[in-house]
Design a protein around this motif. Structure first.
Motif, PDB file in Angstrom:
ATOM      1  N   ARG A   1       0.819  -1.220   0.000  1.00 17.37           N
ATOM      2  CA  ARG A   1       0.000   0.000   0.000  1.00 17.37           C
ATOM      3  C   ARG A   1       0.853   1.271   0.000  1.00 17.37           C
ATOM      4  O   ARG A   1       0.622   2.177  -0.789  1.00 17.37           O
ATOM      5  CB  ARG A   1      -0.910   0.042   1.226  1.00 17.37           C
TER       6      ARG A   1
ATOM      7  N   GLN B   1      -3.485  -0.412  -5.338  1.00 17.95           N
ATOM      8  CA  GLN B   1      -4.878  -0.027  -5.128  1.00 17.95           C
ATOM      9  C   GLN B   1      -5.841  -1.210  -5.158  1.00 17.95           C
ATOM     10  O   GLN B   1      -7.009  -1.051  -4.826  1.00 17.95           O
ATOM     11  CB  GLN B   1      -5.303   0.985  -6.202  1.00 17.95           C
TER      12      GLN B   1
ATOM     13  N   GLY C   1      -3.523  -2.174   5.692  1.00 16.53           N
ATOM     14  CA  GLY C   1      -3.871  -2.112   4.285  1.00 16.53           C
ATOM     15  C   GLY C   1      -4.711  -3.255   3.755  1.00 16.53           C
ATOM     16  O   GLY C   1      -5.089  -3.248   2.586  1.00 16.53           O
TER      17      GLY C   1
ATOM     18  N   ALA D   1      -2.013   2.575   6.843  1.00 23.00           N
ATOM     19  CA  ALA D   1      -1.846   2.495   5.389  1.00 23.00           C
ATOM     20  C   ALA D   1      -2.775   3.446   4.647  1.00 23.00           C
ATOM     21  O   ALA D   1      -2.418   3.976   3.609  1.00 23.00           O
ATOM     22  CB  ALA D   1      -2.089   1.064   4.917  1.00 23.00           C
ATOM     23  N   TYR D   2      -3.963   3.687   5.172  1.00 16.28           N
ATOM     24  CA  TYR D   2      -4.914   4.554   4.477  1.00 16.28           C
ATOM     25  C   TYR D   2      -4.805   6.016   4.890  1.00 16.28           C
ATOM     26  O   TYR D   2      -5.279   6.895   4.188  1.00 16.28           O
ATOM     27  CB  TYR D   2      -6.344   4.051   4.681  1.00 16.28           C
TER      28      TYR D   2
END
Length: 167
Positions: A98, A104, A125, A155-156
């Motif tokens: 990620r 993606q 992720g 991760a986001y």
């Protein structure tokens, strides 16, 4: 039928189109397949590259995630194997995919996926978790929202809490 939980805390009992093919010598079944990363990279006879369905790697704990860096844009799914509870190297694989590679697509946790680690997997992720139906309990969904505030980045959203508050 496998039970797949997505990152938005929803259960989807769907007919999974992906077949796990662990035997390095066996012919690939028709449709979408998940094969060990080493088999995918070796592909000496071209069976994988000429396969009619989708092909996704199964990343084992000891595999080097850097070996699939060039393939990241073409992979619809990456499965990360957790063979036992005490092996956490899969968390690192997901973060590398990620954060460093900008992957993606779907990262799916397979193997010993337990309630205790679902939120940590999501923070690293993972967006899908394959759980055996006989091990699943409805309270597993609560694990994804138990912790309301995360101090460190994930991760986001890689920003730590103090950076998020500053905006």
């Amino acid at each position: 039928m496998p039970l797949i939980i997505n990152r938005q805390s929803q259960i989807e009992q769907v007919e999974d189109t992906w077949t796990l093919c662990l035997d390095a010598e066996a012919a690939l079944p028709a449709g979408d397949v998940i094969v060990p990363l080493k088999r995918m990279l070796a592909d000496a006879n071209g069976e994988i590259s000429s396969h009619a369905g989708g092909v996704a790697p199964l990343v084992e704990p000891a595999d080097d995630t850097l070996t699939i860096k060039e393939l990241v844009g073409t992979l619809p799914l990456v499965a990360v194997h957790f063979p036992v509870f005490t092996d956490g190297r899969g968390f690192t694989h997901a973060r590398i995919l990620r954060e460093r590679f900008g992957y993606q697509g779907e990262i799916r946790a397979v193997g010993d996926v337990t309630r205790d680690r679902l939120q940590y997997m999501a923070r690293c992720g993972f967006d899908a978790f394959l759980i055996a139906e006989d091990r699943f309990k409805a309270e597993y969904l609560e694990a994804l929202s138990e912790i309301g505030v995360d101090y460190q980045g994930g991760a986001y959203d890689p920003r730590p809490l103090f950076r998020r508050w500053a905006q």
